[in-house]
Design a protein around this motif. Structure first.
Motif, PDB file in Angstrom:
ATOM      1  N   MET A 139      -2.158  -5.326   0.794  1.00 55.51           N
ATOM      2  CA  MET A 139      -1.081  -6.160   1.326  1.00 55.51           C
ATOM      3  C   MET A 139      -0.128  -6.595   0.215  1.00 55.51           C
ATOM      4  N   GLY A 140      -0.729  -7.019  -0.927  1.00 55.62           N
ATOM      5  CA  GLY A 140       0.091  -7.451  -2.049  1.00 55.62           C
ATOM      6  C   GLY A 140       0.963  -6.329  -2.575  1.00 55.62           C
ATOM      7  N   ARG A 141       0.383  -5.096  -2.606  1.00 49.65           N
ATOM      8  CA  ARG A 141       1.158  -3.953  -3.092  1.00 49.65           C
ATOM      9  C   ARG A 141       2.301  -3.638  -2.137  1.00 49.65           C
ATOM     10  N   MET A 142       2.064  -3.806  -0.824  1.00 48.13           N
ATOM     11  CA  MET A 142       3.103  -3.522   0.150  1.00 48.13           C
ATOM     12  C   MET A 142       4.286  -4.479  -0.036  1.00 48.13           C
ATOM     13  N   PHE A 143       3.969  -5.780  -0.189  1.00 48.06           N
ATOM     14  CA  PHE A 143       5.030  -6.760  -0.402  1.00 48.06           C
ATOM     15  C   PHE A 143       5.777  -6.494  -1.706  1.00 48.06           C
ATOM     16  N   GLN A 144       5.046  -6.068  -2.725  1.00 49.88           N
ATOM     17  CA  GLN A 144       5.688  -5.761  -3.994  1.00 49.88           C
ATOM     18  C   GLN A 144       6.624  -4.567  -3.855  1.00 49.88           C
ATOM     19  N   THR A 145       6.200  -3.586  -3.052  1.00 52.15           N
ATOM     20  CA  THR A 145       7.044  -2.407  -2.814  1.00 52.15           C
ATOM     21  C   THR A 145       8.322  -2.795  -2.085  1.00 52.15           C
ATOM     22  N   ILE A 146       8.173  -3.638  -1.056  1.00 50.97           N
ATOM     23  CA  ILE A 146       9.343  -4.110  -0.298  1.00 50.97           C
ATOM     24  C   ILE A 146      10.274  -4.896  -1.211  1.00 50.97           C
ATOM     25  N   TYR A 147       9.675  -5.756  -2.053  1.00 50.23           N
ATOM     26  CA  TYR A 147      10.465  -6.570  -2.983  1.00 50.23           C
ATOM     27  C   TYR A 147      11.240  -5.673  -3.943  1.00 50.23           C
ATOM     28  N   ASP A 148      10.561  -4.684  -4.516  1.00 49.79           N
ATOM     29  CA  ASP A 148      11.216  -3.782  -5.465  1.00 49.79           C
ATOM     30  C   ASP A 148      12.321  -2.980  -4.797  1.00 49.79           C
TER      31      ASP A 148
END
Length: 380
Positions: free
Chosen positions: A1-10
């Motif tokens: 989940m954290g990686r997904m949010f980081q991907t969206i943020y980037d």
């Protein structure tokens, strides 16, 4: 989940989306005495919005109420309807404007005549309409803010070279240092529009309610986006243009509520002239022209360029919508009718005093109850 949010943020903050092709966010980091706008600065606008709401509450109940008394604003006496569970349930659950067939059905259930039911609904609708005092307070608050905002906005931009030569707006873009005056102008304007959005459920509802919501959201997005991507010079020009006419409209409303019709009409004509000049001439043919044409002289078009101008076009469409209302009201003025805000609901009036007496006699309404007490400024 954290990686997904980081991907969206980037992805959201991807340089190619918001900046010209040869620049990155590192180019907008503070260095060598140059200070740039930061997205984190916008967090301060939320507490600023709540400060505005507190100041507004105090202002409306002190300064605005004082001026209401000075201008002789008097509340119309509204007759309170006697509680009727059947009619009240229908009013809240079904329709505030029942059809004739529904009225006849309710009259049988309540043992009242259809005319009595119609008048009960009319009285009940009037009780939910905002009072003149509430409208005046709201107009007084907005007049004060818009006048101060326009004055402050002109102070921010009038001595800048891009105020006189719009090509200067893009000179060196986006490597343009932020000035303290620009910072405060942005924070105050954005905080104010957040406060309008937060309080929209409690403000006087008008016929253009949805358009108002769209306008507030578009304005917040535009101001926030222009801040994050350093469109600050263009942003200050857009805000100054939008503040140039609104205080005329709010002052016209104030005098309309006070019954000063000639003063209201004069102020409305000034508003119409200012609105058409700034929103239908300067905004599309100077500001939007500046944001569409001049950047392409420096950089190829990119997503941020299209997004910024798309929001400006949305605002321009709203300007056209409101211009139609303004021209309709101006036409009424020129034909000798009283100028009123077509967006506002007005109290429904009764056609027969005998019917009113009949309702009082039958206990359906109680006489002598004012929904607003001018001395205390309280409302139901």
């Amino acid at each position: 989940m954290g990686r997904m949010f980081q991907t969206i943020y980037d992805w959201f903050w991807w340089d190619r989306l918001w900046l010209p092709y040869n620049l990155t966010w590192t180019d907008l980091e503070d260095r060598d005495g140059r200070i740039y706008a930061k997205a984190s600065d916008l967090y301060v606008t939320i507490p600023c919005a709540f400060v505005f709401m507190i100041v507004r509450y105090l202002f409306e109940r002190t300064v605005a109420t004082y001026f209401a008394r000075v201008l002789g604003i008097k509340e119309k006496v509204r007759l309170r309807v006697k509680p009727n569970p059947i009619l009240e349930k229908s009013f809240r659950a079904s329709s505030k404007h029942p059809k004739q067939s529904d009225i006849e059905g309710l009259s049988k259930k309540c043992g009242l005549s259809p005319r009595q039911v119609e008048r009960w609904f009319r009285r009940r609708r009037n009780l939910e309409r905002p009072s003149v005092l509430k409208k005046f307070r709201e107009a007084c608050w907005r007049f004060t803010f818009y006048l101060l905002a326009f004055t402050a906005g002109m102070a921010v931009v009038v001595d800048k070279p891009w105020f006189y030569d719009l090509r200067e707006t893009w000179k060196g873009f986006p490597i343009q240092t932020m000035l303290p005056s620009q910072y405060w102008y942005y924070m105050i304007e954005l905080g104010f529009y957040w406060s309008l959005l937060f309080s929209v459920a409690f403000d006087v509802k008008r016929k253009d309610f949805r358009e108002q919501i769209i306008h507030h959201v578009a304005t917040i997005i535009l101001i926030s986006f222009s801040w994050c991507t350093n469109y600050i010079r263009a942003g200050t020009l857009v805000m100054a243009v939008h503040d140039a006419s609104d205080y005329f409209l709010e002052s016209a409303k104030m005098f309309n509520y006070a019954g000063w019709k000639k003063t209201c009409n004069c102020l409305f004509i000034l508003f119409a002239i200012a609105f058409i000049l700034t929103r239908l001439v300067i905004f599309p043919f100077w500001i939007i022209h500046c944001t569409v044409i001049y950047p392409l002289e420096l950089y190829p078009a990119f997503f941020g360029y299209y997004f910024f101008n798309a929001i400006l076009v949305v605002l321009q469409l709203l300007h056209i919508f409101w211009a139609v209302l303004i021209l309709r009201m101006t036409l009424k003025f020129m034909t000798g009718n009283i100028v009123e805000d077509e967006r506002s609901d007005r109290d429904e009036t009764d056609n027969s005093e005998d019917e009113e007496e009949e309702l009082v006699k039958n206990g359906l309404i109680s006489n002598g109850h004012s929904m607003i007490n001018n001395n205390h400024g309280k409302s139901d």
